[in-house]
Motif scaffolding. Sequence first.
Motif, mmCIF file in Angstrom:
data_model
loop_
_atom_site.group_PDB
_atom_site.id
_atom_site.type_symbol
_atom_site.label_atom_id
_atom_site.label_comp_id
_atom_site.label_asym_id
_atom_site.label_seq_id
_atom_site.Cartn_x
_atom_site.Cartn_y
_atom_site.Cartn_z
ATOM 1 N N ASP A 153 -1.084 -1.138 -4.126
ATOM 2 C CA ASP A 153 -2.407 -0.684 -3.699
ATOM 3 C C ASP A 153 -2.346 0.831 -3.522
ATOM 4 O OD1 ASP A 153 -4.293 -1.166 -0.561
ATOM 5 O OD2 ASP A 153 -4.804 -0.098 -2.411
ATOM 6 N N LEU B 256 -7.074 5.463 3.038
ATOM 7 C CA LEU B 256 -5.706 5.820 3.390
ATOM 8 C C LEU B 256 -5.665 6.855 4.505
ATOM 9 C CD1 LEU B 256 -4.381 6.104 -0.261
ATOM 10 C CD2 LEU B 256 -3.795 4.323 1.345
ATOM 11 N N ARG C 167 0.849 -1.185 0.000
ATOM 12 C CA ARG C 167 0.000 0.000 0.000
ATOM 13 C C ARG C 167 0.885 1.236 0.000
ATOM 14 N NH1 ARG C 167 -5.123 0.950 3.876
ATOM 15 N NH2 ARG C 167 -6.104 -0.244 2.210
#
Lengths: 239, 615
Positions: free
Chosen positions: B571, B607, B233
């Motif tokens: 990601d 996020l 990520r």
Amino acid sequence: MVQVNESLPVQKPRPLRLAFRKVGVLQYISHLDLQRTMTRALIRARIPVWYTEGFNPKPRIAFSAPLSVGSESLYELMDFRVVTPAWEDESAELASYLEALKEQLPQELMPFSVYASERKFSEIAYADYDISFAAIDTVKDANEIGMLLTRTPLRIIKRTGKGEKETDISPMIKRLAVAKEGGVIHIRAILSASSAAFLNPEYVIRVLKETSAFGFEQELPEYSIVRTDLLSADMEHFT
Amino acid sequence: MNHQLTSAMLKSVTKPGRYTGGEIGSIMKDLNQVDLRFAFCFPDTYEIGMSNLGVRILYEALNREEGVWCERAYAPWSDMDAVMTEKGIPLSTVESHTPISQYDIVGITLQYELCYTTALHMLKLAGIPLLASERGEDAPIILGGGPCTYNAEPVADFFDIFSIGEGEEALPELCRLYMRMKKDGTYTRAAFLRAAAALDGFYVPSLYSVSYQEDGRIDCYTPLYPDVPKKIRKRIIADMDQAIYPTQFVLPYIETVHDRIVLEVYRGCIRGCRFCQAGMVYRPIREKSPETLNRQAKCLFEHTGYDEISLMSLSISDYSRLDELTDRLLEWTDDQHVSISLPSLRVDSFTSELMEKITSVRTGGITFAPEAGTQRLRDVINKNVTEEDLLRAVNIAFGAGKSAVKLYFMQGLPTERDEDLAGIAKLASSVVHQFYTNPNRNRAKGVGVTISVSCFIPKPFTPFQWEAQDTIEELKRKQTYLRDCITDRKVRYTYHDAEVSQIEAVFARGDRRLSKALLLAAKENRMFDAWDEHFSYESWMDIFARAGIDPTFYANRRFEDDEWLPWDIIDIGVTKEYLRRERDRAYREQTTPSCAEKCNGCGANCLGGNNRWCK
């Protein structure tokens, strides 16, 4: 920050001159690069410089005789003007500008004097150079080099804006002395440096290359060109 | 001064100032206080590298870290490269002129696909083995960063580690890990890379094995150990007001591309144009406050002496407090003779108030990006701009005395038909007509409208990531077709090379098997592919053939919805479902409103961070 004080009468911008050197790695930056560097240094130093008019105002600065990329100089001059009223203590004012600029410029562009001058750059007639290179085996000796450079006429092909032109540069070599000191050949030359008749010291190297003074025609040895002084028509140090 | 580069060498090349260093603002540290030496490499010339804001931010972030010294290196231009290769002079940094092979970490920022060959050439010039698998314990850790890391698979074999996302906090974290492991004696290359993979936002390609199907498509990526993450990520900075930002810039002596104060105003973009990768990968939208920006601008002005401030972002007119920001800046910039420039202005938010405030009127022309020639196609790509918007905007510019307008378009967009291209010519003519009907136009000068058309490249992490690029033949046919549509003498038409665009597409959508081609290219000293004088399509085709690669497999093939994409290992927050939804809406010619109007659930809000518009 510069504060524009509107209660004061409008000042006529006062001309000042900065003397500095351009050595080391900074020999490789161009004239335009130098201009940008100085402009920004003046602004960071908060010197109340005079700006040009118009669409894109910039601090108005002017430089003395041009210096090629690859040449060093121990004596360069830059003119600028300040818009604030003169201090009572003139030397304190000049010293403060000098100190402020010293803080904003690297060692290689070290400024060493700020002063007011009546003389114009157009009075510069000559420049003093020290052109040097190692006296390796293949290089001719000092006397021969001296003779090669003091021949009259001394013809060289000069590249001008319009093409190429063969010119006799001997009248532009005012004085020349060649000596060998500690394995290094030093050519001390006073060359014409007025805007009408400017002789780039690189031409001295070119003459030596073309007359095989370096021994090999193809490769140039490491050489250094240092401008040491600017002179007026009477051969005196120009300030 | 680099004593290896003699005066004779420097005098023999163009712009020797590229190599000499010694710039005001460059950081020199005492080696006795340094535990980690970081060489930050920019794979292009000095002038291009010095203009890059990301490098400036990371240079500041790394050098603020105790024990870390970050220095810079750039690709020598071909003339200096020849000298260095001939004399055996290794690639060195511009601060201390130390060969980069002596550094602990060598970071290379990957800004665009065509810089890959230059990046590899820099490693070669440094004497560092190109393949990660061939590097010994003494070799530096080779770290990759920048926008191309969203699909770094074509260069994965050459990098030890990638930093995914925003690096201001991530890179110092990586350095602290390195210094700690060196100090407590646990450091080996392998141990360090395993530990780095456990940090957020770091991708270690050697910890995955990739298998392929018979038809050539990727089968899957398999982590080699259970603790290696299935996906990486990206990192984001949560609070942009607290993020590190330079208080001074390294001031180049020689002329560079963007020689001015640059303020990063906000990250992300609310618009969701479907071709745009940046708009997706920088989500969620996070703004800085006008107070912070004004403070940063003043500080930079005092430390640089620049006379221009550029407000950088993907779409500056969408900054929610733009008026407040420009008002604050104008309180002091006029007095200091500093101009403000707002690049990337959207057509539909170009107002006369804005134009009066900003002094980029000093520059000659004005630029807009309609991107497509008909409303239908603009709806397909979700560029929510109408012809009225465009004409209104150019009218404002013409009324203020401007006579030159540049319009950016793309060709080869999904669902494009010839009438869309004809629409470009018609739009340009309408703009010309608008000039002549404007009573305040600059009568001294005639109007000049330039249309600049680039070739669409399907980019990873966009709704169009599955699309095939048009073939070169089709792209060229369209270029000719559009040229024939333009009959107005006031309209100038420029377009980008179709062949270059295909190579870009190959690397944008490529996988690890492309490393074979890059190795061959490196052997042949290919570099500066982004520069006209160095790019050679024939060479690339020859290299692909010898590497057994079919470039059309990557550039001109439609990827399947259920296919494992090379960039699926990353990601970015935005979900694949969202991208697919947007792709489907594109085919139905349906637009999607901006984040400011309605949250469309792209997924980036997972996020966190001080995001501006997410619900």
